[in-house]
Scaffold this motif. Structure first.
Motif, PDB file in Angstrom:
ATOM      1  N   THR A  38       0.889  -1.195   0.062  1.00 37.78           N
ATOM      2  CA  THR A  38       0.034   0.026   0.091  1.00 37.78           C
ATOM      3  C   THR A  38       0.915   1.382  -0.017  1.00 37.78           C
ATOM      4  N   GLN A  39       0.794   2.248  -0.976  1.00 33.98           N
ATOM      5  CA  GLN A  39       1.264   3.462  -0.990  1.00 33.98           C
ATOM      6  C   GLN A  39       0.667   4.416  -0.116  1.00 33.98           C
ATOM      7  N   ALA A  40       1.650   5.319   0.331  1.00 30.43           N
ATOM      8  CA  ALA A  40       1.050   6.406   1.289  1.00 30.43           C
ATOM      9  C   ALA A  40       0.889   7.656   0.583  1.00 30.43           C
ATOM     10  N   THR A  41       1.687   8.004  -0.391  1.00 19.05           N
ATOM     11  CA  THR A  41       1.436   9.227  -1.130  1.00 19.05           C
ATOM     12  C   THR A  41       0.822   9.144  -2.431  1.00 19.05           C
ATOM     13  N   GLY A  42       0.460  10.283  -3.250  1.00 22.08           N
ATOM     14  CA  GLY A  42      -0.074  10.107  -4.395  1.00 22.08           C
ATOM     15  C   GLY A  42      -1.503  10.187  -4.330  1.00 22.08           C
ATOM     16  N   THR A  43      -2.091   9.654  -5.436  1.00 21.72           N
ATOM     17  CA  THR A  43      -3.483   9.522  -5.358  1.00 21.72           C
ATOM     18  C   THR A  43      -4.009   7.957  -5.401  1.00 21.72           C
ATOM     19  N   ARG A  44      -4.769   7.891  -4.377  1.00 23.31           N
ATOM     20  CA  ARG A  44      -5.446   6.659  -4.202  1.00 23.31           C
ATOM     21  C   ARG A  44      -7.050   6.471  -4.254  1.00 23.31           C
ATOM     22  N   TRP A  45      -7.579   6.348  -5.316  1.00 19.97           N
ATOM     23  CA  TRP A  45      -8.937   6.578  -5.574  1.00 19.97           C
ATOM     24  C   TRP A  45      -9.813   5.622  -4.600  1.00 19.97           C
ATOM     25  N   ALA A  46     -10.920   5.871  -4.135  1.00 18.39           N
ATOM     26  CA  ALA A  46     -11.591   4.991  -3.224  1.00 18.39           C
ATOM     27  C   ALA A  46     -13.337   5.325  -3.248  1.00 18.39           C
ATOM     28  N   LEU A  47     -13.937   4.425  -2.944  1.00 18.49           N
ATOM     29  CA  LEU A  47     -15.565   4.694  -2.907  1.00 18.49           C
ATOM     30  C   LEU A  47     -15.980   4.342  -1.499  1.00 18.49           C
ATOM     31  N   VAL A  48     -16.884   5.165  -1.062  1.00 26.58           N
ATOM     32  CA  VAL A  48     -17.494   4.634   0.121  1.00 26.58           C
ATOM     33  C   VAL A  48     -19.021   4.557  -0.209  1.00 26.58           C
ATOM     34  N   VAL A  49     -19.781   3.504   0.117  1.00 25.89           N
ATOM     35  CA  VAL A  49     -21.160   3.719  -0.336  1.00 25.89           C
ATOM     36  C   VAL A  49     -21.887   3.733   1.180  1.00 25.89           C
ATOM     37  N   ASP A  50     -22.789   4.855   1.124  1.00 21.62           N
ATOM     38  CA  ASP A  50     -23.455   5.020   2.560  1.00 21.62           C
ATOM     39  C   ASP A  50     -24.750   4.239   2.286  1.00 21.62           C
ATOM     40  N   MET A  51     -24.919   3.122   3.034  1.00 21.15           N
ATOM     41  CA  MET A  51     -25.959   2.354   2.895  1.00 21.15           C
ATOM     42  C   MET A  51     -27.141   2.788   3.652  1.00 21.15           C
ATOM     43  N   ARG A  52     -27.043   3.946   4.534  1.00 21.65           N
ATOM     44  CA  ARG A  52     -28.222   4.377   5.003  1.00 21.65           C
ATOM     45  C   ARG A  52     -29.035   5.486   4.060  1.00 21.65           C
ATOM     46  N   LYS A  53     -28.144   5.716   2.919  1.00 19.35           N
ATOM     47  CA  LYS A  53     -28.852   6.600   2.035  1.00 19.35           C
ATOM     48  C   LYS A  53     -29.289   5.961   0.708  1.00 19.35           C
ATOM     49  N   LEU A  54     -28.556   4.611   0.680  1.00 17.56           N
ATOM     50  CA  LEU A  54     -28.951   3.889  -0.773  1.00 17.56           C
ATOM     51  C   LEU A  54     -30.042   3.022  -0.571  1.00 17.56           C
ATOM     52  N   THR A  55     -31.239   3.807  -1.291  1.00 20.63           N
ATOM     53  CA  THR A  55     -32.310   2.988  -1.402  1.00 20.63           C
ATOM     54  C   THR A  55     -32.223   2.413  -2.726  1.00 20.63           C
ATOM     55  N   ASP A  56     -33.195   1.414  -3.269  1.00 20.17           N
ATOM     56  CA  ASP A  56     -33.179   0.897  -4.461  1.00 20.17           C
ATOM     57  C   ASP A  56     -33.266   1.610  -5.695  1.00 20.17           C
ATOM     58  N   LYS A  57     -34.007   2.683  -5.330  1.00 17.82           N
ATOM     59  CA  LYS A  57     -34.231   3.534  -6.086  1.00 17.82           C
ATOM     60  C   LYS A  57     -33.078   4.385  -6.750  1.00 17.82           C
ATOM     61  N   VAL A  58     -32.069   4.782  -5.727  1.00 20.24           N
ATOM     62  CA  VAL A  58     -31.042   5.531  -6.035  1.00 20.24           C
ATOM     63  C   VAL A  58     -29.997   4.489  -6.523  1.00 20.24           C
ATOM     64  N   LYS A  96     -22.295  -6.573 -16.428  1.00 22.00           N
ATOM     65  CA  LYS A  96     -22.348  -5.494 -15.371  1.00 22.00           C
ATOM     66  C   LYS A  96     -21.121  -5.031 -14.906  1.00 22.00           C
ATOM     67  N   TRP A  97     -21.090  -3.675 -14.881  1.00 18.32           N
ATOM     68  CA  TRP A  97     -20.143  -2.864 -14.457  1.00 18.32           C
ATOM     69  C   TRP A  97     -20.422  -2.357 -12.910  1.00 18.32           C
ATOM     70  N   ILE A  98     -21.620  -2.141 -12.616  1.00 16.39           N
ATOM     71  CA  ILE A  98     -22.258  -2.020 -11.370  1.00 16.39           C
ATOM     72  C   ILE A  98     -23.570  -2.484 -11.246  1.00 16.39           C
ATOM     73  N   TRP A  99     -23.812  -3.285 -10.089  1.00 17.66           N
ATOM     74  CA  TRP A  99     -25.020  -3.710  -9.860  1.00 17.66           C
ATOM     75  C   TRP A  99     -25.498  -4.036  -8.396  1.00 17.66           C
ATOM     76  N   SER A 100     -26.738  -4.631  -8.143  1.00 13.55           N
ATOM     77  CA  SER A 100     -26.926  -4.540  -6.707  1.00 13.55           C
ATOM     78  C   SER A 100     -27.102  -5.936  -6.534  1.00 13.55           C
ATOM     79  N   ASP A 101     -26.849  -6.480  -5.227  1.00 11.09           N
ATOM     80  CA  ASP A 101     -27.339  -7.855  -4.747  1.00 11.09           C
ATOM     81  C   ASP A 101     -27.525  -7.806  -3.109  1.00 11.09           C
TER      82      ASP A 101
END
Lengths: 265, 159
Positions: A38-58, A96-101
Protein backbone atom coordinates in the motif's frame (compact mmCIF):
# COMPACT_ATOMS: atom_id res chain seq x y z
CA UNK A 1 14.24 -46.77 -19.96
CA UNK A 2 12.12 -43.67 -20.32
CA UNK A 3 10.05 -41.41 -18.24
CA UNK A 4 6.33 -41.49 -17.90
CA UNK A 5 4.16 -38.42 -17.90
CA UNK A 6 3.57 -38.46 -14.18
CA UNK A 7 7.29 -38.52 -13.41
CA UNK A 8 7.97 -35.84 -15.98
CA UNK A 9 5.42 -33.49 -14.45
CA UNK A 10 6.83 -34.07 -11.00
CA UNK A 11 10.33 -33.33 -12.25
CA UNK A 12 9.16 -30.28 -14.18
CA UNK A 13 7.53 -28.95 -11.06
CA UNK A 14 10.72 -29.40 -9.07
CA UNK A 15 12.82 -27.72 -11.73
CA UNK A 16 10.49 -24.75 -11.80
CA UNK A 17 9.28 -25.49 -15.31
CA UNK A 18 5.72 -25.21 -14.08
CA UNK A 19 6.05 -21.44 -13.86
CA UNK A 20 4.79 -19.34 -11.00
CA UNK A 21 2.49 -22.05 -9.68
CA UNK A 22 5.37 -24.45 -9.17
CA UNK A 23 7.43 -21.69 -7.64
CA UNK A 24 4.67 -21.11 -5.15
CA UNK A 25 4.71 -24.78 -4.15
CA UNK A 26 8.42 -24.78 -3.49
CA UNK A 27 8.69 -21.40 -1.82
CA UNK A 28 5.35 -20.51 -0.27
CA UNK A 29 4.87 -16.83 0.47
CA UNK A 30 7.10 -15.75 -2.39
CA UNK A 31 4.21 -14.56 -4.54
CA UNK A 32 2.51 -12.86 -1.64
CA UNK A 33 5.66 -10.89 -0.93
CA UNK A 34 5.84 -9.77 -4.54
CA UNK A 35 2.47 -8.06 -4.63
CA UNK A 36 2.18 -4.31 -4.30
CA UNK A 37 2.48 -2.70 -0.91
CA UNK A 38 0.00 0.00 0.00
CA UNK A 39 1.35 3.37 -0.99
CA UNK A 40 0.94 6.35 1.28
CA UNK A 41 1.46 9.24 -1.15
CA UNK A 42 -0.03 10.31 -4.44
CA UNK A 43 -3.53 9.49 -5.48
CA UNK A 44 -5.43 6.44 -4.32
CA UNK A 45 -9.03 6.52 -5.50
CA UNK A 46 -11.63 4.84 -3.32
CA UNK A 47 -15.39 4.72 -2.95
CA UNK A 48 -17.57 4.71 0.13
CA UNK A 49 -21.16 3.55 -0.20
CA UNK A 50 -23.44 4.98 2.45
CA UNK A 51 -26.01 2.22 2.83
CA UNK A 52 -28.23 4.42 4.99
CA UNK A 53 -28.88 6.68 2.03
CA UNK A 54 -28.81 4.02 -0.69
CA UNK A 55 -32.36 3.02 -1.54
CA UNK A 56 -33.21 0.70 -4.40
CA UNK A 57 -34.25 3.73 -6.41
CA UNK A 58 -30.90 5.45 -5.93
CA UNK A 59 -29.08 2.23 -6.80
CA UNK A 60 -31.10 1.89 -10.00
CA UNK A 61 -30.23 5.47 -10.90
CA UNK A 62 -26.51 4.81 -10.37
CA UNK A 63 -26.63 1.66 -12.47
CA UNK A 64 -28.52 3.43 -15.23
CA UNK A 65 -26.09 6.35 -15.24
CA UNK A 66 -23.08 4.06 -15.52
CA UNK A 67 -24.47 1.61 -18.04
CA UNK A 68 -25.90 4.21 -20.39
CA UNK A 69 -22.70 6.27 -20.32
CA UNK A 70 -20.43 3.32 -21.05
CA UNK A 71 -22.57 1.53 -23.62
CA UNK A 72 -23.02 -1.52 -21.42
CA UNK A 73 -25.32 -3.94 -23.24
CA UNK A 74 -28.55 -4.98 -21.57
CA UNK A 75 -28.99 -8.71 -22.10
CA UNK A 76 -31.86 -8.88 -19.63
CA UNK A 77 -34.18 -6.60 -21.61
CA UNK A 78 -32.82 -6.11 -25.13
CA UNK A 79 -34.17 -3.13 -27.07
CA UNK A 80 -35.39 -5.46 -29.81
CA UNK A 81 -37.61 -8.20 -28.29
CA UNK A 82 -36.49 -10.55 -31.06
CA UNK A 83 -33.02 -10.60 -29.48
CA UNK A 84 -34.30 -11.89 -26.15
CA UNK A 85 -32.13 -14.60 -24.63
CA UNK A 86 -33.12 -17.73 -22.79
CA UNK A 87 -33.30 -17.50 -19.02
CA UNK A 88 -30.11 -19.52 -18.67
CA UNK A 89 -28.13 -17.34 -21.05
CA UNK A 90 -29.43 -14.13 -19.50
CA UNK A 91 -27.76 -15.12 -16.30
CA UNK A 92 -24.52 -16.29 -17.87
CA UNK A 93 -24.10 -13.51 -20.41
CA UNK A 94 -25.15 -10.59 -18.29
CA UNK A 95 -22.69 -7.71 -18.44
CA UNK A 96 -22.46 -5.62 -15.34
CA UNK A 97 -20.18 -2.82 -14.37
CA UNK A 98 -22.19 -1.88 -11.35
CA UNK A 99 -25.04 -3.94 -9.99
CA UNK A 100 -26.90 -4.66 -6.80
CA UNK A 101 -27.27 -7.84 -4.83
CA UNK A 102 -28.39 -8.87 -1.38
CA UNK A 103 -26.14 -8.93 1.68
CA UNK A 104 -26.06 -12.73 1.80
CA UNK A 105 -24.55 -12.88 -1.70
CA UNK A 106 -22.29 -9.87 -1.47
CA UNK A 107 -20.77 -10.53 1.93
CA UNK A 108 -20.05 -14.24 1.86
CA UNK A 109 -17.99 -15.18 4.91
CA UNK A 110 -19.69 -12.67 7.20
CA UNK A 111 -22.48 -15.04 8.20
CA UNK A 112 -23.56 -15.19 11.79
CA UNK A 113 -26.27 -17.31 13.32
CA UNK A 114 -27.85 -14.28 14.85
CA UNK A 115 -27.26 -10.96 13.22
CA UNK A 116 -28.66 -7.52 12.73
CA UNK A 117 -32.13 -7.91 11.22
CA UNK A 118 -31.67 -4.98 8.89
CA UNK A 119 -28.87 -6.71 7.01
CA UNK A 120 -31.10 -9.57 5.94
CA UNK A 121 -31.91 -9.08 2.25
CA UNK A 122 -30.37 -5.61 2.21
CA UNK A 123 -29.54 -4.58 -1.35
CA UNK A 124 -25.92 -3.55 -1.73
CA UNK A 125 -24.52 -1.65 -4.67
CA UNK A 126 -21.61 -3.66 -6.01
CA UNK A 127 -18.86 -2.81 -8.45
CA UNK A 128 -15.22 -3.53 -9.14
CA UNK A 129 -13.37 -3.03 -5.87
CA UNK A 130 -10.21 -1.69 -7.53
CA UNK A 131 -8.21 -3.85 -5.15
CA UNK A 132 -4.79 -2.98 -3.83
CA UNK A 133 -3.63 -6.52 -4.75
CA UNK A 134 -5.85 -7.30 -7.71
CA UNK A 135 -5.78 -11.03 -8.48
CA UNK A 136 -7.11 -10.33 -11.98
CA UNK A 137 -3.93 -8.42 -12.77
CA UNK A 138 -1.74 -11.22 -11.45
CA UNK A 139 -3.36 -13.84 -13.68
CA UNK A 140 -3.73 -11.80 -16.89
CA UNK A 141 -1.30 -13.30 -19.43
CA UNK A 142 -1.27 -10.27 -21.76
CA UNK A 143 -1.29 -7.48 -19.18
CA UNK A 144 -4.54 -6.30 -20.69
CA UNK A 145 -5.68 -5.64 -17.15
CA UNK A 146 -3.28 -3.72 -14.98
CA UNK A 147 -3.24 -1.51 -11.96
CA UNK A 148 -2.66 2.18 -12.49
CA UNK A 149 -0.56 4.09 -9.96
CA UNK A 150 -3.74 5.80 -8.73
CA UNK A 151 -5.26 2.42 -7.89
CA UNK A 152 -7.66 2.02 -10.79
CA UNK A 153 -7.61 -1.51 -12.14
CA UNK A 154 -7.68 -0.75 -15.84
CA UNK A 155 -8.68 -2.78 -18.86
CA UNK A 156 -6.86 -2.41 -22.16
CA UNK A 157 -9.43 -3.80 -24.56
CA UNK A 158 -6.85 -3.72 -27.35
CA UNK A 159 -4.81 -6.36 -25.58
CA UNK A 160 -7.58 -8.52 -24.12
CA UNK A 161 -7.61 -11.93 -25.74
CA UNK A 162 -10.70 -13.11 -23.90
CA UNK A 163 -9.04 -15.92 -21.97
CA UNK A 164 -11.17 -15.08 -18.92
CA UNK A 165 -8.41 -15.88 -16.41
CA UNK A 166 -9.27 -12.57 -14.75
CA UNK A 167 -12.86 -13.65 -14.34
CA UNK A 168 -11.67 -16.78 -12.62
CA UNK A 169 -9.31 -14.70 -10.50
CA UNK A 170 -11.78 -12.04 -9.40
CA UNK A 171 -13.43 -13.05 -6.13
CA UNK A 172 -16.15 -10.41 -6.59
CA UNK A 173 -17.47 -11.45 -10.02
CA UNK A 174 -16.90 -7.89 -11.13
CA UNK A 175 -15.91 -8.88 -14.66
CA UNK A 176 -18.10 -9.87 -17.55
CA UNK A 177 -17.32 -11.56 -20.82
CA UNK A 178 -18.82 -10.50 -24.14
CA UNK A 179 -20.26 -13.67 -25.57
CA UNK A 180 -21.59 -11.82 -28.59
CA UNK A 181 -21.48 -8.46 -30.29
CA UNK A 182 -22.97 -6.14 -27.67
CA UNK A 183 -24.07 -3.34 -30.01
CA UNK A 184 -27.59 -4.63 -30.79
CA UNK A 185 -28.22 -4.89 -27.05
CA UNK A 186 -27.46 -1.25 -26.31
CA UNK A 187 -30.68 0.76 -26.30
CA UNK A 188 -29.05 4.11 -26.97
CA UNK A 189 -25.40 4.20 -27.93
CA UNK A 190 -23.30 6.98 -26.47
CA UNK A 191 -21.17 7.93 -29.49
CA UNK A 192 -18.39 9.41 -27.36
CA UNK A 193 -17.53 6.13 -25.64
CA UNK A 194 -16.47 2.98 -27.48
CA UNK A 195 -18.54 -0.17 -27.32
CA UNK A 196 -16.85 -3.51 -26.84
CA UNK A 197 -16.32 -6.34 -29.26
CA UNK A 198 -17.24 -9.96 -29.01
CA UNK A 199 -14.66 -11.91 -27.01
CA UNK A 200 -13.32 -9.35 -24.54
CA UNK A 201 -13.78 -9.02 -20.81
CA UNK A 202 -15.06 -5.75 -19.43
CA UNK A 203 -15.54 -4.15 -16.05
CA UNK A 204 -15.93 -0.91 -14.16
CA UNK A 205 -12.98 1.44 -14.78
CA UNK A 206 -14.04 3.93 -12.11
CA UNK A 207 -14.92 6.39 -14.91
CA UNK A 208 -11.26 7.06 -15.58
CA UNK A 209 -12.26 9.07 -18.67
CA UNK A 210 -14.32 11.38 -16.43
CA UNK A 211 -11.59 11.59 -13.78
CA UNK A 212 -9.21 12.77 -16.51
CA UNK A 213 -11.52 15.73 -17.04
CA UNK A 214 -11.74 16.42 -13.32
CA UNK A 215 -15.25 15.02 -12.97
CA UNK A 216 -16.59 12.51 -10.46
CA UNK A 217 -17.57 9.01 -11.56
CA UNK A 218 -21.03 8.84 -13.12
CA UNK A 219 -22.50 6.67 -10.35
CA UNK A 220 -21.29 9.07 -7.67
CA UNK A 221 -22.84 11.99 -9.49
CA UNK A 222 -26.13 10.17 -9.95
CA UNK A 223 -26.28 8.89 -6.37
CA UNK A 224 -27.08 12.22 -4.77
CA UNK A 225 -24.70 11.75 -1.87
CA UNK A 226 -25.11 8.03 -1.23
CA UNK A 227 -21.75 7.36 -2.85
CA UNK A 228 -18.66 9.17 -1.71
CA UNK A 229 -15.60 9.25 -3.92
CA UNK A 230 -12.16 10.62 -3.30
CA UNK A 231 -8.48 10.26 -2.69
CA UNK A 232 -7.61 7.96 0.23
CA UNK A 233 -4.14 9.43 0.60
CA UNK A 234 -5.48 12.89 1.15
CA UNK A 235 -6.08 13.62 4.82
CA UNK A 236 -9.15 15.82 4.30
CA UNK A 237 -10.79 14.02 1.39
CA UNK A 238 -14.48 13.12 1.74
CA UNK A 239 -13.70 9.39 1.75
CA UNK A 240 -11.25 9.75 4.58
CA UNK A 241 -13.75 11.84 6.53
CA UNK A 242 -16.45 9.21 5.97
CA UNK A 243 -14.13 6.38 6.99
CA UNK A 244 -13.07 8.25 10.11
CA UNK A 245 -16.61 9.00 11.17
CA UNK A 246 -18.28 5.66 10.47
CA UNK A 247 -17.82 1.96 10.86
CA UNK A 248 -17.43 0.40 7.42
CA UNK A 249 -17.29 -3.09 6.01
CA UNK A 250 -15.67 -4.37 2.84
CA UNK A 251 -16.35 -7.40 0.67
CA UNK A 252 -14.21 -10.46 1.43
CA UNK A 253 -11.27 -8.62 2.99
CA UNK A 254 -9.95 -11.95 4.31
CA UNK A 255 -8.80 -12.86 0.80
CA UNK A 256 -6.03 -10.29 1.01
CA UNK A 257 -6.98 -8.39 -2.12
CA UNK A 258 -7.51 -5.23 -0.06
CA UNK A 259 -10.71 -4.01 -1.76
CA UNK A 260 -11.24 -0.26 -1.90
CA UNK A 261 -15.01 -0.01 -1.90
CA UNK A 262 -16.26 0.59 1.63
CA UNK A 263 -19.81 0.25 2.91
CA UNK A 264 -21.25 2.24 5.78
CA UNK A 265 -24.03 0.04 7.20
CA UNK B 1 22.67 -62.75 -47.20
CA UNK B 2 20.71 -60.20 -49.20
CA UNK B 3 18.33 -62.82 -50.35
CA UNK B 4 17.78 -64.16 -46.87
CA UNK B 5 14.14 -63.80 -46.03
CA UNK B 6 12.44 -64.77 -42.84
CA UNK B 7 8.73 -64.78 -42.30
CA UNK B 8 8.68 -61.02 -41.71
CA UNK B 9 10.70 -60.16 -44.78
CA UNK B 10 13.25 -58.10 -42.80
CA UNK B 11 16.24 -58.80 -44.99
CA UNK B 12 14.44 -59.13 -48.25
CA UNK B 13 15.51 -56.76 -51.06
CA UNK B 14 13.26 -53.77 -51.46
CA UNK B 15 10.49 -54.58 -53.91
CA UNK B 16 10.44 -52.33 -56.95
CA UNK B 17 7.19 -50.57 -57.64
CA UNK B 18 6.38 -49.17 -61.03
CA UNK B 19 6.15 -45.36 -60.88
CA UNK B 20 3.01 -44.17 -62.53
CA UNK B 21 0.15 -41.73 -61.97
CA UNK B 22 -3.04 -43.67 -61.63
CA UNK B 23 -6.19 -42.15 -63.10
CA UNK B 24 -4.23 -39.43 -64.85
CA UNK B 25 -7.37 -38.09 -66.50
CA UNK B 26 -9.21 -37.41 -63.23
CA UNK B 27 -6.11 -35.78 -61.74
CA UNK B 28 -5.69 -33.52 -64.76
CA UNK B 29 -9.34 -32.46 -64.68
CA UNK B 30 -9.14 -31.73 -60.95
CA UNK B 31 -5.95 -29.76 -61.40
CA UNK B 32 -7.55 -27.79 -64.23
CA UNK B 33 -10.58 -26.91 -62.13
CA UNK B 34 -8.34 -25.86 -59.25
CA UNK B 35 -6.27 -23.59 -61.50
CA UNK B 36 -9.36 -21.95 -62.99
CA UNK B 37 -10.94 -21.32 -59.60
CA UNK B 38 -7.70 -20.19 -58.01
CA UNK B 39 -6.73 -17.97 -60.92
CA UNK B 40 -10.18 -16.56 -61.59
CA UNK B 41 -9.67 -13.32 -59.64
CA UNK B 42 -6.40 -12.71 -61.46
CA UNK B 43 -7.82 -13.55 -64.88
CA UNK B 44 -10.99 -11.53 -64.41
CA UNK B 45 -9.13 -8.45 -63.27
CA UNK B 46 -6.39 -8.65 -65.85
CA UNK B 47 -5.89 -5.45 -67.79
CA UNK B 48 -8.44 -3.49 -65.80
CA UNK B 49 -7.49 -0.20 -64.25
CA UNK B 50 -9.07 0.66 -60.92
CA UNK B 51 -9.39 4.35 -60.15
CA UNK B 52 -7.02 5.57 -57.48
CA UNK B 53 -9.02 6.56 -54.40
CA UNK B 54 -9.60 10.26 -53.84
CA UNK B 55 -10.37 10.60 -50.15
CA UNK B 56 -12.78 13.44 -49.62
CA UNK B 57 -11.81 16.29 -47.33
CA UNK B 58 -15.11 18.00 -47.82
CA UNK B 59 -16.90 17.84 -44.51
CA UNK B 60 -18.81 20.65 -42.81
CA UNK B 61 -16.37 20.67 -39.88
CA UNK B 62 -13.41 21.18 -42.22
CA UNK B 63 -15.24 23.75 -44.36
CA UNK B 64 -16.03 25.73 -41.26
CA UNK B 65 -12.33 26.17 -40.45
CA UNK B 66 -10.49 29.18 -41.79
CA UNK B 67 -8.33 28.41 -44.83
CA UNK B 68 -5.15 28.86 -42.79
CA UNK B 69 -6.15 26.50 -40.02
CA UNK B 70 -7.37 23.85 -42.40
CA UNK B 71 -4.88 21.14 -41.56
CA UNK B 72 -4.64 17.94 -39.59
CA UNK B 73 -2.67 17.48 -36.37
CA UNK B 74 0.41 16.89 -38.52
CA UNK B 75 1.23 17.83 -42.15
CA UNK B 76 -0.92 16.00 -44.70
CA UNK B 77 1.99 14.18 -46.34
CA UNK B 78 3.17 12.87 -42.98
CA UNK B 79 -0.35 11.86 -41.99
CA UNK B 80 -0.81 9.99 -45.24
CA UNK B 81 2.22 7.85 -44.52
CA UNK B 82 2.07 7.59 -40.73
CA UNK B 83 -1.50 7.92 -39.52
CA UNK B 84 -1.59 4.26 -38.51
CA UNK B 85 1.52 4.65 -36.38
CA UNK B 86 0.13 7.81 -34.85
CA UNK B 87 -3.13 6.10 -33.93
CA UNK B 88 -1.24 3.15 -32.50
CA UNK B 89 0.89 5.50 -30.39
CA UNK B 90 -2.17 7.42 -29.20
CA UNK B 91 -3.81 4.19 -28.17
CA UNK B 92 -0.83 3.16 -26.05
CA UNK B 93 -0.44 6.64 -24.64
CA UNK B 94 -4.06 7.17 -23.65
CA UNK B 95 -4.87 3.72 -22.31
CA UNK B 96 -1.60 2.76 -20.71
CA UNK B 97 -0.27 6.08 -19.40
CA UNK B 98 -3.53 8.00 -19.06
CA UNK B 99 -2.07 10.99 -20.93
CA UNK B 100 -4.93 12.17 -23.15
CA UNK B 101 -3.27 14.97 -25.05
CA UNK B 102 -0.83 14.86 -27.93
CA UNK B 103 1.56 17.67 -28.74
CA UNK B 104 1.85 18.22 -32.47
CA UNK B 105 5.07 19.13 -34.25
CA UNK B 106 3.78 22.73 -34.26
CA UNK B 107 3.53 22.62 -30.48
CA UNK B 108 -0.27 22.52 -30.39
CA UNK B 109 -2.02 20.33 -27.82
CA UNK B 110 -4.75 18.14 -29.25
CA UNK B 111 -7.00 15.47 -27.79
CA UNK B 112 -5.59 12.04 -28.65
CA UNK B 113 -8.82 10.32 -29.59
CA UNK B 114 -9.99 8.58 -32.74
CA UNK B 115 -13.72 8.99 -32.16
CA UNK B 116 -13.64 12.29 -30.35
CA UNK B 117 -11.02 14.12 -32.37
CA UNK B 118 -10.21 12.53 -35.76
CA UNK B 119 -13.81 11.75 -36.57
CA UNK B 120 -14.98 15.22 -35.60
CA UNK B 121 -13.36 16.69 -38.70
CA UNK B 122 -13.32 13.57 -40.86
CA UNK B 123 -16.91 12.69 -40.14
CA UNK B 124 -17.22 11.02 -43.55
CA UNK B 125 -15.75 7.62 -42.74
CA UNK B 126 -16.96 5.91 -45.93
CA UNK B 127 -15.50 8.68 -48.10
CA UNK B 128 -12.36 9.35 -46.13
CA UNK B 129 -11.23 6.13 -44.45
CA UNK B 130 -12.89 3.29 -46.30
CA UNK B 131 -11.93 4.40 -49.80
CA UNK B 132 -8.20 3.83 -49.34
CA UNK B 133 -8.57 0.92 -46.96
CA UNK B 134 -10.76 -0.91 -49.45
CA UNK B 135 -8.39 -0.07 -52.30
CA UNK B 136 -5.39 -1.60 -50.55
CA UNK B 137 -7.49 -4.30 -48.83
CA UNK B 138 -6.61 -3.22 -45.32
CA UNK B 139 -9.21 -3.96 -42.68
CA UNK B 140 -8.44 -2.02 -39.50
CA UNK B 141 -10.43 -3.39 -36.56
CA UNK B 142 -10.88 -0.01 -34.89
CA UNK B 143 -14.55 0.15 -35.83
CA UNK B 144 -15.49 -2.93 -33.84
CA UNK B 145 -15.46 -0.73 -30.74
CA UNK B 146 -14.95 2.89 -31.74
CA UNK B 147 -17.98 4.55 -33.26
CA UNK B 148 -17.60 6.29 -36.61
CA UNK B 149 -20.41 8.76 -35.82
CA UNK B 150 -21.04 9.08 -39.55
CA UNK B 151 -24.79 8.56 -39.35
CA UNK B 152 -25.13 10.92 -36.42
CA UNK B 153 -23.35 13.67 -38.30
CA UNK B 154 -25.42 13.08 -41.43
CA UNK B 155 -28.58 13.21 -39.35
CA UNK B 156 -27.51 16.42 -37.64
CA UNK B 157 -26.89 18.04 -41.00
CA UNK B 158 -30.30 17.00 -42.24
CA UNK B 159 -29.09 14.76 -45.05
Amino acid sequence: MGINRRDFLKLAGLLGLGGKAAFELVLPGEVEAAVAKTQATGTRWALVVDMRKLTDKVAARCIEACHSLHNVPNYLEPPDPKLALSEDLKNRWQIKWIWSDVYEHAFVGFEQDHQWDKLKGMNFLLLCNHCENPPCVRVCPTQATYRRPDGIVMMDMHRCIGCRFCMAGCPYAARSFNWRDPRPYIAKINPNYPTREIGVVEKCLLCEERLAQGQQPACVEASGGALIFGNLNEENSPVRAALRAHYTIRRKPYLGTNPQVYYIV
Amino acid sequence: MADYKNEFGWFAPKPTVEKKIYSLKAVAVGLGIFLVVFGAPLLLNMGQVHPVPQPSLDTPAIQKLAEKERQCVEPTEWMRANHMQLLWDWREQVVRTGERYYTTSQGKKVLASLSNNCMECHSNKSQFCDQCHNYVAVVPNCWGCHLPKEQNVAKAEGK
